[in-house]
Scaffold this active site. Structure first.
Site, mmCIF file in Angstrom:
data_model
loop_
_atom_site.group_PDB
_atom_site.id
_atom_site.type_symbol
_atom_site.label_atom_id
_atom_site.label_comp_id
_atom_site.label_asym_id
_atom_site.label_seq_id
_atom_site.Cartn_x
_atom_site.Cartn_y
_atom_site.Cartn_z
ATOM 1 N N HIS A 265 1.030 -1.127 0.119
ATOM 2 C CA HIS A 265 0.021 -0.089 0.141
ATOM 3 C C HIS A 265 0.700 1.274 -0.117
ATOM 4 C CE1 HIS A 265 -3.547 2.469 1.151
ATOM 5 N NE2 HIS A 265 -2.652 3.202 1.713
ATOM 6 N N GLU A 266 1.945 1.277 0.879
ATOM 7 C CA GLU A 266 2.613 2.403 1.050
ATOM 8 C C GLU A 266 3.447 2.655 -0.105
ATOM 9 O OE1 GLU A 266 1.794 4.623 3.057
ATOM 10 O OE2 GLU A 266 0.550 3.141 4.449
ATOM 11 N N HIS A 269 1.842 4.464 -2.859
ATOM 12 C CA HIS A 269 2.028 5.890 -2.712
ATOM 13 C C HIS A 269 3.372 6.336 -2.903
ATOM 14 C CE1 HIS A 269 -1.710 6.851 -0.488
ATOM 15 N NE2 HIS A 269 -1.407 6.074 0.511
ATOM 16 N N GLU A 295 -4.633 7.752 -3.328
ATOM 17 C CA GLU A 295 -5.060 6.431 -2.845
ATOM 18 C C GLU A 295 -5.772 5.508 -3.983
ATOM 19 O OE1 GLU A 295 -4.763 5.706 0.112
ATOM 20 O OE2 GLU A 295 -4.376 7.404 1.299
#
Length: 500
Positions: A265-266, A269, A295
């Site tokens: 997830h990160e 980003h 997101e």
């Protein structure tokens, strides 16, 4: 003063603001990762000075005159220069509406709130955090009235994170999701249960860290420009520019999937932040344009790619290398079904794809009620618990696993949460468009993220803040955003997994 000289001054201004931002980001990252517990006051003093200098630099008469001159001559500027001037003036006009002493006091409040939130969560004690959260909500309402007196305060908060987003649009969006997702959850609830026991056991931190770096390399993250740290609540931050990005994770020694999907997830980003066009570095246009678009990238990599059958089949041998004893009698198919288990849960960051948006909806409704004056901050825990029971059918045992689980409010992120649900839906529509020209399944089976990353770079990443979110998204999609791509994706994937 001529255009050339003015543009040189603008570049100097952006360089200074970038340097201040670099320093403040380092302080924040340090606070969240390795800073000793008793150092919050020291950081608050430093941030107070840096915030004041940033405020003065951004709003000085010289800066305003410079930007107004360039704005008057915008027909002589490039697209990048015009957009930079527009965003700078927009920020200045807004910032000047907030008294400097109140702006600085709010930055100091957030430093204190972050420190207290960590302690409150450890102790599962909302009452410890409540007085500061009351001030944070009150300050957001006050700032909204300063900056946009004709706008509903919560619409102002939403618009900060996703330009043009309103309560009306959120209500319509969430209603569309609920119409399809709630029945899907019920059908899955009646299906045969999936076993996820292979994800639980003893997974030492060193092996998890080794696997984290495997994931980052597989995703195509440049480790020379992206660091990995640990913290209570994982996050990503850019340090001054897209040439220095830090992601964090949290290793749960009993749960293999928690850090795995935090890193992915990160990492999504980070890929977005790191791939702005190089000529945007150290400018106001560097990095992601909105939290909804941001997101869309993190949720895209975490779920649409990371939880796919093709990716799990590829990465599973590397998982076995890192955890040979724990996974010696486990198959890739068992891991795939385990990480896609659908079950109502307490923790948003651990939620499955199908129930995830219900977690976000709860936070949206709570924020809307507090900002609207129909819910007192002190009553957040009881209302949080009531909504979790109503929406997800789970009983919240304590504040740590309830109202204190997220760090966003301690950082002033009021209006942020809808971005997660929007991002999930944006990502599904982007995936459908990407598949028209990229064999995504083949890329995932081979662990070759290059074609996927290149598509995202060309359609999303390289633009930084050059375009408005809606403009950027529509150009990438070739049509207006449609959330039914997301509900279609969920129904197709989970109907197959659960034989519905």
């Amino acid at each position: 003063m001529n255009i050339t000289e003015s543009l040189e001054k603008l570049n100097d201004l952006q360089a200074k603001l970038s340097a201040y931002g670099h320093a403040m980001s380092i302080i924040y990252y340090d606070a969240a990762t390795v800073a000793p517990r008793g150092t919050a006051q020291n950081r608050a003093r430093a941030l107070s000075v840096l915030s004041e200098e940033t405020y003065k630099l951004s709003t000085s008469e010289e800066t305003v005159s410079l930007l107004e001159y360039l704005d008057e001559h915008r027909n002589e500027l490039s697209e990048k220069e015009t957009r930079t001037v527009y965003l700078a003036l927009k920020d200045i006009k807004e910032m000047k509406k907030i008294p400097m002493d109140e702006y600085i006091a709010y930055q100091e409040l957030l430093v204190e709130a972050d420190d207290v939130w960590h302690r409150a969560k450890e102790q599962s004690n909302f009452n410890l955090f409540c007085p500061l959260l009351e001030k944070i909500f009150a300050t957001n309402v006050k700032f909204a009235k300063y900056c946009a007196p004709d706008m509903e305060p919560y619409n102002y908060c939403l618009n900060k994170y996703e330009t043009g987003l309103t309560m009306e649009k959120c209500d319509e969006f969430f209603a569309t999701l609920k119409e399809r997702i709630v029945p899907l959850i019920k059908r899955i609830g009646n299906a045969e249960k999936t076993d996820d026991s292979c994800l639980f056991g003893q997974f030492d931190e060193a092996s998890q860290e080794k696997f984290s770096y495997e994931l980052m390399r597989t995703m195509g993250i440049d480790l020379d420009h992206c660091g990995l740290g640990t913290t209570e609540h994982p996050f990503t931050t850019s340090i001054g520019s897209h040439h220095d990005v830090r992601i964090t994770t949290n290793y749960d020694p009993s749960n293999l999937s928690y850090s795995m999907f935090s890193v992915i997830h990160e990492g999504g980003h980070a890929l977005y932040d790191m791939n702005s066009a190089d000529d945007l570095a150290y400018t106001l246009l560097d990095g992601g344009v909105s939290m909804g678009i941001h997101e869309s990238q993190s949720r895209f990599y975490e779920n649409l790619l990371g939880r796919s059958e093709e990716f799990i089949n590829y990465i599973f041998p590397k998982m076995q290398e890192c955890f040979p004893e724990q996974l010696k009698n486990v198959t890739a198919d068992e891991v795939y079904k385990a990480i896609n288990l659908v079950t109502p849960s307490l923790i948003r960051t651990e939620a499955d794809e199908v129930t995830y948006c219900l977690h976000v909806m709860i936070r949206y409704e709570l924020e809307k009620a507090v900002i609207g004056g129909t819910l007192a901050v002190k009553d957040l825990p009881s209302e949080w618990n009531r909504l979790y029971k109503e929406y997800l059918g789970v009983d919240v045992p304590d504040d740590k696993r309830g109202v204190l689980q997220d760090s966003h409010w301690s950082g002033g992120g009021i209006g942020y949460f809808p971005s997660y649900a929007l991002g999930s839906a944006y990502g599904a529509h982007l995936l459908a468009k990407m598949k028209e020209t990229v064999d995504v399944e083949k890329c995932l089976r081979e662990g070759n993220f290059a074609p996927i990353n290149e598509w995202n770079r060309e359609h999303i990443w390289k633009y930084g803040c050059l375009k408005e979110p809606a403009e950027l998204l529509e150009a990438a999609l070739g049509e207006k955003f449609d959330p039914t791509y997301y509900t279609d994706y969920l129904e197709k994937k989970y109907s197959r997994i659960y034989s519905l």
